[in-house]
Each structure stands twice: as structure tokens, then as C-alpha cells.
Scaffold this motif. Structure first.
Motif, PDB file in Angstrom:
ATOM      1  N   TYR A   1       0.853  -1.201   0.000  1.00 32.90           N
ATOM      2  CA  TYR A   1       0.000   0.000   0.000  1.00 32.90           C
ATOM      3  C   TYR A   1       0.879   1.238   0.000  1.00 32.90           C
ATOM      4  CZ  TYR A   1      -3.766  -3.175   1.163  1.00 32.90           C
ATOM      5  OH  TYR A   1      -4.668  -4.184   1.119  1.00 32.90           O
TER       6      TYR A   1
ATOM      7  N   GLU B   1      -3.750   3.266   4.624  1.00 38.23           N
ATOM      8  CA  GLU B   1      -4.466   2.341   3.734  1.00 38.23           C
ATOM      9  C   GLU B   1      -4.237   0.899   4.157  1.00 38.23           C
ATOM     10  OE1 GLU B   1      -4.235   3.343  -0.738  1.00 38.23           O
ATOM     11  OE2 GLU B   1      -2.728   4.566   0.295  1.00 38.23           O
TER      12      GLU B   1
ATOM     13  N   ASN C   1      -7.073  -1.758   5.560  1.00 39.43           N
ATOM     14  CA  ASN C   1      -7.211  -3.084   4.950  1.00 39.43           C
ATOM     15  C   ASN C   1      -6.861  -4.226   5.901  1.00 39.43           C
ATOM     16  OD1 ASN C   1      -7.982  -3.010   1.881  1.00 39.43           O
ATOM     17  ND2 ASN C   1      -6.783  -1.182   2.303  1.00 39.43           N
TER      18      ASN C   1
ATOM     19  N   LEU D   1     -14.245  -3.499   1.791  1.00 40.82           N
ATOM     20  CA  LEU D   1     -12.923  -3.131   1.265  1.00 40.82           C
ATOM     21  C   LEU D   1     -12.828  -3.460  -0.232  1.00 40.82           C
ATOM     22  CD1 LEU D   1     -10.729  -4.463   4.222  1.00 40.82           C
ATOM     23  CD2 LEU D   1     -11.302  -2.070   3.723  1.00 40.82           C
ATOM     24  N   ASP D   2     -13.434  -4.568  -0.617  1.00 37.42           N
ATOM     25  CA  ASP D   2     -13.389  -4.973  -2.020  1.00 37.42           C
ATOM     26  C   ASP D   2     -14.190  -4.024  -2.918  1.00 37.42           C
ATOM     27  OD1 ASP D   2     -11.799  -7.072  -1.284  1.00 37.42           O
ATOM     28  OD2 ASP D   2     -13.403  -8.568  -1.274  1.00 37.42           O
ATOM     29  N   ASN D   3     -15.087  -3.260  -2.292  1.00 38.79           N
ATOM     30  CA  ASN D   3     -15.905  -2.321  -3.086  1.00 38.79           C
ATOM     31  C   ASN D   3     -15.536  -0.874  -2.802  1.00 38.79           C
ATOM     32  OD1 ASN D   3     -17.733  -4.063  -4.559  1.00 38.79           O
ATOM     33  ND2 ASN D   3     -18.358  -4.754  -2.529  1.00 38.79           N
ATOM     34  N   ALA D   4     -14.287  -0.649  -2.447  1.00 44.50           N
ATOM     35  CA  ALA D   4     -13.876   0.691  -1.996  1.00 44.50           C
ATOM     36  C   ALA D   4     -13.857   1.722  -3.120  1.00 44.50           C
ATOM     37  CB  ALA D   4     -12.512   0.621  -1.326  1.00 44.50           C
ATOM     38  N   ASP D   5     -13.822   1.276  -4.373  1.00 40.00           N
ATOM     39  CA  ASP D   5     -13.658   2.240  -5.470  1.00 40.00           C
ATOM     40  C   ASP D   5     -14.767   3.285  -5.521  1.00 40.00           C
ATOM     41  OD1 ASP D   5     -11.287   1.240  -6.221  1.00 40.00           O
ATOM     42  OD2 ASP D   5     -12.045   0.063  -7.917  1.00 40.00           O
TER      43      ASP D   5
ATOM     44  N   LYS E   1     -17.341  -9.607   6.257  1.00 36.53           N
ATOM     45  CA  LYS E   1     -18.193  -8.504   5.789  1.00 36.53           C
ATOM     46  C   LYS E   1     -17.386  -7.219   5.613  1.00 36.53           C
ATOM     47  CE  LYS E   1     -22.311 -10.624   7.678  1.00 36.53           C
ATOM     48  NZ  LYS E   1     -23.444 -10.576   8.611  1.00 36.53           N
TER      49      LYS E   1
ATOM     50  N   GLN F   1     -14.339  -7.237   4.736  1.00 36.14           N
ATOM     51  CA  GLN F   1     -13.608  -7.496   3.489  1.00 36.14           C
ATOM     52  C   GLN F   1     -14.459  -7.135   2.272  1.00 36.14           C
ATOM     53  OE1 GLN F   1     -10.274  -8.317   3.462  1.00 36.14           O
ATOM     54  NE2 GLN F   1     -10.580  -7.695   1.335  1.00 36.14           N
ATOM     55  N   GLN F   2     -15.749  -7.447   2.343  1.00 37.88           N
ATOM     56  CA  GLN F   2     -16.634  -7.084   1.215  1.00 37.88           C
ATOM     57  C   GLN F   2     -16.642  -5.580   0.985  1.00 37.88           C
ATOM     58  OE1 GLN F   2     -20.736  -8.475   1.213  1.00 37.88           O
ATOM     59  NE2 GLN F   2     -20.128 -10.276   2.381  1.00 37.88           N
TER      60      GLN F   2
END
Ligand code: F6R
Length: 369
Positions: A5, A10, A14, A205-209, A200, A202-203
Motif C-alpha cells: 500500500y 491504507e 485493509n 474493502l473490495d468495493n472501496a472504489d 463482511k 472485506q466485502q
């Protein structure tokens, strides 16, 4: 050391699935009963506690506010939360049946340490929720419950906050178990839901964009407001604090119910307002009340950016952007709803070119009063 990172912040955002998971680890026996042996405080003594006072500063104090909602609900022990530096100077009422719970990432915050010392002198039992092994506050306390977030390097607290909340839930459930306040099955259901939290997070974080894109688009905002109710209230305060600290933007967190008692006067055209929306499955129609709050600010021209539970389509039409977070028990929601706000503040500050790991004027550990 930054694991690829660009910044520690960041990385630490994460790291949060692991911080929560590690804080839960090893705290139940084979039959699923909570065991907090490390507490070093006699179970009989804990059974006799008549009042809890949570002491902390900054982000740790917001973890303390979340703790209050959960511990009172589960144990029926009255819980007060107070900023450590205020507590000491107000002649507080404490005795040997008072449990002081300090919350500190560093374990070295002077304001918190002095408040703990003061409470000890007055005869209270002291328990430290702390992330730093062998630091001063746990050494001087009767009991300790370590958070296992790992070292937090970025000045602004992220993973320690989620770990503090997790530890506070464990403490509440443990006290409820000790005092026979809840059925074992009920405690186990909540523990099972807690164990699902890392996945959850993690989900999210995976959609952070989606959050980062919004942050970039909002880099020039002069002021951002945050609203929440119940456990969403400390989440709102934390979202505002992160934005002040990292992006130097004027930000305030309010209890949504307080809006009409003053803060709504601030709302004008284009004012961004983050709203932490409680679960529609929660108690006491809180969800409906927050939806009305969204309508109130929208009617005055605000842009409502909502953090809502997946599947809660009722907020979409009133929001300029919705960040959905996975569903969980209403009391556990801060472990999820906080994450988009951290990502937002970090991304916005980076967009402005600021050093997110070392914001101006701040120190990681405040060792002066
Ligand atoms: C905010 C932040 C501070 C600390 C506060 C207490 O991001 O990091 O508000 O939470 O200074 O520090 P600790 O937890 O070390 O006692």
C-alpha cells in the motif's frame, strides 16, 4: 512493511478484517463460553459491579460510546462514557463497586492514564482495553483486555478503533454471562455474528472504489456533516473526526435527532451530509426516523450521502450516493458502517496531496496532559 500500500493508513484500513478476527481469537472455550482469563480480576468482584465508567480520548472515546449501548443493553449495568480529561476534574462519584474501563490504543495517553490513576485512588476497579502490550495504562490497571490489532503506525486510528469496539462487545457479553443476564444461546448467536464481521468488512474493502471516487469528487468541500442515531451516532462522530484530522476539512458529527434543535440551521444548498442509516430490521422504528432526517436535510438543499444496510432500498431515492454495507445485528453495525467513512477520509486527504500517515499538528501518542 506497508504490504504494497502507498500509506500505513491504507494498509491499516485493509488490516481490519484481521484486527477484528484476532481480537476475537481464543476467547471462547470448546463449549463456546467466553473465557477472559487474562482479565486478572476476580469473577465475584465483577459480579458485584454496580456501575461502569468508560474513560478515553478521541477515537477511543467513540469506541467507548459504542460500548455503552452494547454493555447496557446486554448487562443492564449503567454505563457512563466520559472524556478522560473531563472526568478527573469534575469530582465524579466512584467507589469500589464502580468499574472503570479505559480504552486506549497506545496505553500511554496521559489524559487517560491520569484519569485511571485518579479513579484507582478513589477505590474503583480499573480495566484497560488496550492495543499495546505492557504499556503504562494496562500495567497500572487491575485488569486488561488486549485488542489484537497489531501495531498501528498511521497517526489516525482505524484498525485499533474496530478492535476496541470488538473487545468492548466481548467484555459486555462476558459480564452478561457471569451475571446470568443472558441465555448462553443468545450470547453464542452474537458471537457467531461477530465472527462473520471480518468477511463482511472485506466485502466493503473490495468495493472501496465507489467511495474513493466520491472522495475525489468532493475534495473541494469546505464542510461536511455526519449524522447518526444510536450506535450510528458515535460512527458519525468518528467519520467527522477522520475527515478533520486527515483532510483538514471542517466536519461535525451530530446525533440525527438533534438536527432540529440547532444544527439544521447549517444546511444550505449543496451541503454534503453523510447519514448512517440504522437497519430497517432494528428496534423502535429508528430507521424511519433517520429516513425523515434525510428528507429534512434534503428539503433544505443538502446532498445526502448514506451508509445503509444492503437491501435497504428505501434510502436510494433520497440519497445522492448510497454505500451499502452487509447486514448484521443492529448493535454490531459500527464495525461495518465506520469502514466507508475511513476510506472516504483517507482517499479525500490523499487527493488533496496531504500526508495521511502524519497529519499536521498531531502526534500518535499524546503523552502530555
Ligand atoms: C484519532 C486518534 C486519536 C486517539 C486518541 C487516543 O484518529 O487517533 O483521537 O484515538 O488520541 O489515543 P489512544 O487510543 O492511544 O489513547
Amino acid at each position: 512493511e506497508k504490504d504494497g500500500y502507498d500509506t500505513f493508513m491504507e494498509k491499516e484500513i485493509n488490516d481490519q478484517p484481521k484486527a477484528v478476527e484476532d481480537t476475537l481469537l481464543g476467547r471462547t472455550d470448546a463449549s463456546g463460553r467466553l473465557i477472559l482469563d487474562e482479565l486478572r480480576i476476580d469473577a465475584e468482584e465483577l459480579k458485584g459491579i454496580a456501575k461502569i465508567i468508560v474513560l478515553a480520548c478521541g477515537t477511543a472515546a467513540y469506541a467507548g460510546m459504542v460500548a455503552k449501548y452494547a454493555i447496557e443493553h446486554w448487562t443492564r449495568i449503567p454505563v457512563e462514557v466520559e472524556l478522560a480529561h473531563e472526568f478527573r476534574y469534575r469530582d465524579p462519584i466512584i467507589d469500589e463497586n464502580t468499574l472503570i474501563v479505559s480504552v486506549s490504543q497506545s496505553g500511554e495517553t496521559m489524559d487517560t492514564l491520569m484519569a485511571v490513576r485518579y479513579a484507582k485512588e478513589q477505590g474503583a476497579r480499573t480495566l484497560a482495553i488496550c492495543n499495546t502490550n505492557g504499556s503504562t495504562i494496562p500495567r497500572e490497571s487491575d485488569a486488561v483486555l488486549y485488542t489484537h490489532a497489531g501495531p498501528e503506525i498511521a497517526v489516525a486510528s482505524t484498525k485499533a478503533f474496530l478492535a476496541q469496539i470488538t473487545a468492548a462487545y466481548l467484555l459486555g457479553l462476558y459480564l452478561a454471562q457471569l451475571r446470568g443476564q443472558m441465555f448462553t444461546g443468545e450470547i453464542q448467536d452474537i458471537l457467531a455474528d461477530l465472527h462473520k464481521i471480518p468477511g463482511k468488512i472485506q466485502q466493503i474493502l473490495d468495493n472501496a472504489d465507489q467511495i474513493k471516487d466520491l472522495a475525489r469528487a468532493m475534495a473541494d468541500s469546505p464542510s461536511v456533516l455526519f449524522l447518526g442515531r444510536h450506535v450510528g451516532y458515535p460512527v458519525a462522530m468518528e467519520g467527522a473526526l477522520k475527515l478533520k484530522e486527515l483532510a483538514y476539512i471542517h466536519a461535525e458529527g451530530f446525533a440525527a435527532g438533534e438536527l432540529k434543535h440547532g444544527p439544521i440551521a447549517l444546511i444550505e444548498d449543496g451541503q454534503p451530509v453523510f447519514v448512517v442509516v440504522p437497519s430497517p430490521r432494528g428496534r423502535d422504528s429508528l430507521h424511519g426516523k433517520v429516513v425523515s432526517n434525510i428528507q429534512e436535510v434534503r428539503a433544505r438543499g443538502a446532498n445526502a450521502i448514506t451508509v445503509a444496510e444492503e437491501g435497504d432500498d428505501s434510502v436510494t431515492e433520497f440519497s445522492s450516493t448510497v454505500f451499502f454495507v452487509p447486514e448484521t445485528q443492529p448493535l454490531l453495525m459500527p464495525l461495518l458502517a465506520t469502514v466507508p467513512l475511513q476510506i472516504f477520509a483517507c482517499a479525500l486527504a490523499s487527493e488533496k496531496g496531504y500526508d495521511v500517515d502524519q497529519p499536521r499538528n498531531l502526534a500518535k501518542s499524546v503523552t502530555v496532559e
